[in-house]
Design an enzyme around this catalytic site. Structure first.
Site, mmCIF file in Angstrom:
data_model
loop_
_atom_site.group_PDB
_atom_site.id
_atom_site.type_symbol
_atom_site.label_atom_id
_atom_site.label_comp_id
_atom_site.label_asym_id
_atom_site.label_seq_id
_atom_site.Cartn_x
_atom_site.Cartn_y
_atom_site.Cartn_z
ATOM 1 C CG HIS A 413 49.377 22.046 51.027
ATOM 2 N ND1 HIS A 413 49.749 21.326 51.881
ATOM 3 C CD2 HIS A 413 50.391 22.643 50.252
ATOM 4 C CE1 HIS A 413 51.113 21.431 51.898
ATOM 5 N NE2 HIS A 413 51.334 22.525 50.922
ATOM 6 C CD GLU A 654 60.613 46.954 48.013
ATOM 7 O OE1 GLU A 654 59.603 47.004 48.401
ATOM 8 O OE2 GLU A 654 61.195 46.009 48.054
ATOM 9 C CG ASP A 678 58.447 47.094 52.096
ATOM 10 O OD1 ASP A 678 58.165 47.084 53.262
ATOM 11 O OD2 ASP A 678 58.466 46.235 51.418
ATOM 12 C CB CYS A 725 54.349 47.834 41.909
ATOM 13 S SG CYS A 725 55.757 47.551 42.844
HETATM 14 C C1 PEP Z 1 55.976 47.363 48.309
HETATM 15 O O1 PEP Z 1 56.584 47.286 49.133
HETATM 16 O O2 PEP Z 1 55.260 48.748 47.829
HETATM 17 C C2 PEP Z 1 55.482 46.321 47.315
HETATM 18 C C3 PEP Z 1 54.882 46.290 46.455
HETATM 19 O O3 PEP Z 1 56.091 45.090 47.608
HETATM 20 P P1 PEP Z 1 55.482 44.314 48.941
HETATM 21 O O4 PEP Z 1 53.997 44.865 49.446
HETATM 22 O O5 PEP Z 1 55.329 42.857 48.385
HETATM 23 O O6 PEP Z 1 56.473 44.203 49.977
HETATM 24 MG MG MG Z 2 58.086 45.636 49.263
#
Ligand code: PEP
Ligand code: MG
Length: 805
Positions: A413, A654, A678, A725
């Site tokens: 924390h 993903e 992923d 992303c």
């Molecule tokens: C991804 O898998 O590209 C993603 C953005 O999610 P995370 O990195 O949180 O698994």
């Molecule tokens: Mg992911």
């Protein structure tokens, strides 16, 4: 006390020094053996770079030789970079970090080489993935011979010991480079051999002198300055005087006194408890205001302990048996701490800290001691074995320059609060007792290192780093308000990925257009149970508020794999990334999932939010999630809670099955976001967290590019938005291809937004489209990269990247 530290350092010194010298000598001996055994200089250099990389645990080790006639450096051996670069990569001595080391005649170190003003990009080498750089000049009697370089993909500092060892290793290599020069210029084999042996003898002599000098030079600096290692918990550099957190009162220092009548002792105890409860309430409000990710119900737990009947009864029984209120409290608290410490559940075991905390608080109030004023004349670095949240919130953030903690992990924390308040923090520091009140400290929250009484050299280096950061921030400011638009007017949205509220100021500072991914599971990692609906609504509303109007894509819980909250009991899995994770967990814990959906929906009226589901691999999962969303909406309607009826539901693409079925999925969602982190691991069967296979984890793999292209095609054809992303969005080498494939929304760690923006603003979209269609025809990563680099070179954007920052 000062003397005690000096003594402690001195007494520990030989062990550390011996180990260090042991490692260094073994490496030097192995190099000596290689040189002695080899008749082939080139092969020896190759073996040396492999050996240095292996022994020092570096991914790259290369040797560049200086060619005085051309005033250039040329690579002569490498381990880790493309072997084709040997004899082909060359640079002027005023170019790149390698040239800089030779020019300066001193080691050059960069934690993030790409961000260094002297960084020069050599696409042929494949070095773009290596961030940290250390270059040591190879010099013979002031004559420059070359540069020895090591690089790592992890951003890290190189220790003084590593620099020294590299300098030592550079000595025999110098002998070899001289030989190489001789070899090329001398005609007679006989002369070569004689020269070689002579140079080797000289090199060994120089090495011995060097070792002797190093040995004697160590002692004085070590006594005055200490470097202690810990775990980085909150980034940044903090400089200030140590303030040791000692409790205001302690059971061991209470004077023995004759107890008053039990009735009087009892009422003293009750008054102290009442004051303690008020204090805890006030603390809770402060924490809620400064960091909503922190589970403020922790303070409720403390309040409950203070008012707990059995706790009171135990203390009262001691008082009735004749103890003073202080002694009665001491006995009960000590017994409770021991009971908690023996519990099996690690979370409950850790609560012993809370029991100690309330014990201290009640004792202080019993003794009538006011809480110590925590304002300081100058900046402090808070040092303690263990810190409670109350310890941190009581100090004004402007005065708190750093935190050093003996115990604790980076997700404790205290660490989360520190991150949120942007206070550089190092936890798990072993030699905390060696730090004394008022000692000058540097806290490096990026590397997890604390310098105790740093020498002038370290202070200078950190001063330089701080200046570089300041210059970098100034540069960012000029770009912040400008859009990411190509030269021919194509607008690309650059969004930020966030996990904690504390990430938002950075996103705004770096000019994010949106929040493309809000990883909600982060807050759940620091709580002691799943957050309830009200807590989540409070949290999401604060996030919306802090986002200052930026649209937010809120991803539902993505727990499991490498993200386990302490209360989440799952049996050990052989393949956690293929196991019970993400949407699979949410669908099984449907009430937890629905609570989250309700909380997000309830937040929609206060901002522009859309909901995103992680790791969808089948239509069944998507449909079941939508059912739960509809149920949540119905419930809210019935309960009279307002929400955005038109809220969009999207999914992350993903998992390879989602790529294959993209045309089916797109009919049932409002948007896609491609999660390459992923997707790459599942598509290429390469664990995203396994260093051993890191070189196989390749965003520019043709299979990955095809998958992205097909998902973008499907989304675009149906007129629905698609973003990307994963970390790939932040890699400048991938940008041309990504926008060329049609992506108009890239979401990344906010830190990288400016560099990607710069790149986009200097290219034209048709060229990017051509690059994308060209690379889709290529079969290997190497070909893809070569093509991208060629185009970037032609466009002059490689130079732009070199001069960036
Ligand atoms: C991804 O898998 O590209 C993603 C953005 O999610 P995370 O990195 O949180 O698994
Ligand atoms: Mg992911």
């Amino acid at each position: 006390m000062e003397r005690a530290l000096t003594e402690a350092v001195r007494s520990r010194r030989p062990g550390v020094q011996q180990r260090r010298h042991g490692r260094g000598l073994l490496l030097l001996e192995a190099i000596g053996t290689l040189i002695g055994e080899s008749g082939d200089l080139r092969a020896t250099l190759d073996r040396i770079v492999a050996l240095v990389a292996e022994r020092l645990d570096m991914e790259v080790c290369s040797i560049y030789r200086f060619v005085p006639e051309a005033n250039r450096l040329t690579m002569v051996a490498t381990h880790g970079l493309d072997p084709g670069s040997v004899d082909n990569v060359s640079m002027g001595i005023d170019e790149g970090l390698t040239g800089f080391a030779l020019e300066k005649g001193e080691p050059v170190m960069a934690i993030d080489a790409l961000a260094h003003p002297r960084y020069k990009y050599f696409p042929e080498t494949g070095e773009e993935r290596y961030h940290s750089f250390l270059g040591v000049p190879i010099v013979d009697r002031r004559e420059p011979l070359g540069v020895l370089v090591v690089q790592t993909s992890r951003r890290r500092r190189f220790s003084r010991d590593e620099v020294r060892l590299m300098k030592a290793v550079a000595v025999p290599i110098g002998g070899l480079l001289v030989q190489l020069r001789l070899l090329e210029s001398l005609e007679s084999k006989e002369e070569e051999r004689r020269g070689y042996h002579q140079r080797m003898l000289d090199a060994i002599k120089r090495l011995q002198v060097y070792e002797r000098q190093q040995g004697s030079a160590d002692v004085p600096t070590a006594v005055t300055a200490v470097r202690v290692n810990g775990i980085p918990a909150a980034p940044g550099f903090g400089i200030g005087r140590a303030h040791l957190l000692v409790p205001d009162v302690s059971f061991s220092s209470i004077a023995e006194r004759r107890p008053q009548a039990p009735r009087k002792e009892l009422s003293r105890f009750q008054a102290a408890i009442a004051r303690s409860v008020e204090e805890v309430e006030r603390l809770k409000e402060r924490v809620q205001a400064s960091c909503p990710e922190i589970d403020a119900t922790l303070f409720d737990a403390q309040r409950l302990m203070l008012t707990d009947e059995s706790f009171r009864a135990r203390v009262e029984a001691e008082i009735s048996a004749g103890a003073s209120a202080e002694r009665a409290l001491e006995r009960v608290v000590t017994a409770m701490v021991a009971e908690f410490s023996q519990l099996e559940d690690p979370y409950l075991r850790a609560r012993a800290v809370d029991v100690k905390d309330i014990g201290q608080r009640a004792l202080r109030n019993l003794l009538g001691v006011a809480e110590r004023d925590r304002s300081f004349a100058s900046a402090v670095v808070l040092v303690a074995r263990e810190l409670t949240l109350s310890d941190i919130v009581l100090i004004e953030p402007e005065q708190l320059k750093g935190i050093v903690m003996g115990a604790g992990g980076s997700t404790s924390h205290a660490s989360i609060l520190a991150k949120s308040l942007e206070i550089p923090t190092v936890v798990g520091v072993e030699r905390i007792d060696e730090i004394h009140e008022g000692t000058h400290l540097i806290v490096d929250g990026n590397a997890g290192v604390v310098y105790v009484r740093p020498g002038a050299e370290v202070v200078r280096e950190y001063g330089r780093l701080k200046d570089e950061y300041a210059a970098f921030n100034r540069e960012l400011d000029s770009l912040r308000t400008q859009p990411a638009v190509t030269r021919d007017g194509c607008r690309v949205m650059l969004s930020a990925n966030i996990g904690l509220l504390g990430d938002l100021p950075l996103a705004l500072r770096h000019g994010a257009d949106r929040v493309g991914l809000y990883r909600t599971e982060f807050a759940f990692l620091s709580h002691r149970d799943f957050l309830n609906e009200a807590e989540q609504v409070t949290l999401y509303e604060r996030v919306v508020h802090a986002a200052e109007g930026l649209p937010l894509t809120v991803r539902t819980l993505d727990l499991g794999a490498d993200k386990y909250p302490p209360y989440f009991n799952v049996p050990l899995e052989a393949n956690p990334f293929l196991g019970w994770r993400s949407i699979r967990v949410s669908l099984e814990l449907a009430s937890v999932f629905k609570t989250q959906l309700r909380a997000i929906l309830r937040t929609t009226p206060s901002g522009t939010l859309r909901i995103m589901l992680p790791m969808i691999s089948s239509l069944e999962e998507l449909r079941r999630s939508r059912e739960l969303l509809e149920e949540a909406k119905d419930e809210l309607r019935r309960e009279g809670h307002g929400f955005d009826e038109g809220v969009q539901l999207g999914m992350m693409v993903e998992v390879p099955s989602a790529v294959e079925l993209a045309d089916r999925f797109i009919d049932e969602v409002d948007f896609f976001s491609i999660g390459t982190n992923d997707l790459i691991q599942y598509l290429l069967a390469v664990d995203r967290n396994n260093r051993k296979v890191a070189s196989l984890y390749e965003p520019l793999h043709p299979a990955v590019l095809r998958a992205i292209a097909s998902v973008v095609r499907v989304a675009t054809a149906s007129g629905k938005p698609v973003s990307l992303c994963g970390e790939m969005a932040a890699d400048p080498v991938c940008t041309l291809v990504l926008i060329g494939l049609g992506l108009r929304d890239l979401s990344m760690s906010a830190f990288f937004i400016p560099v990607i923006k710069r790149l986009i603003r200097s290219v034209e979209i048709d060229i990017a489209e051509r690059v994308a269609s060209d690379v889709l025809e290529l079969a290997t990563v190497k070909e893809v990269k070569r093509h991208i680099f060629e185009v970037m070179r032609e466009l002059g954007v490689i130079d732009l990247m070199e001069t960036y920052h």
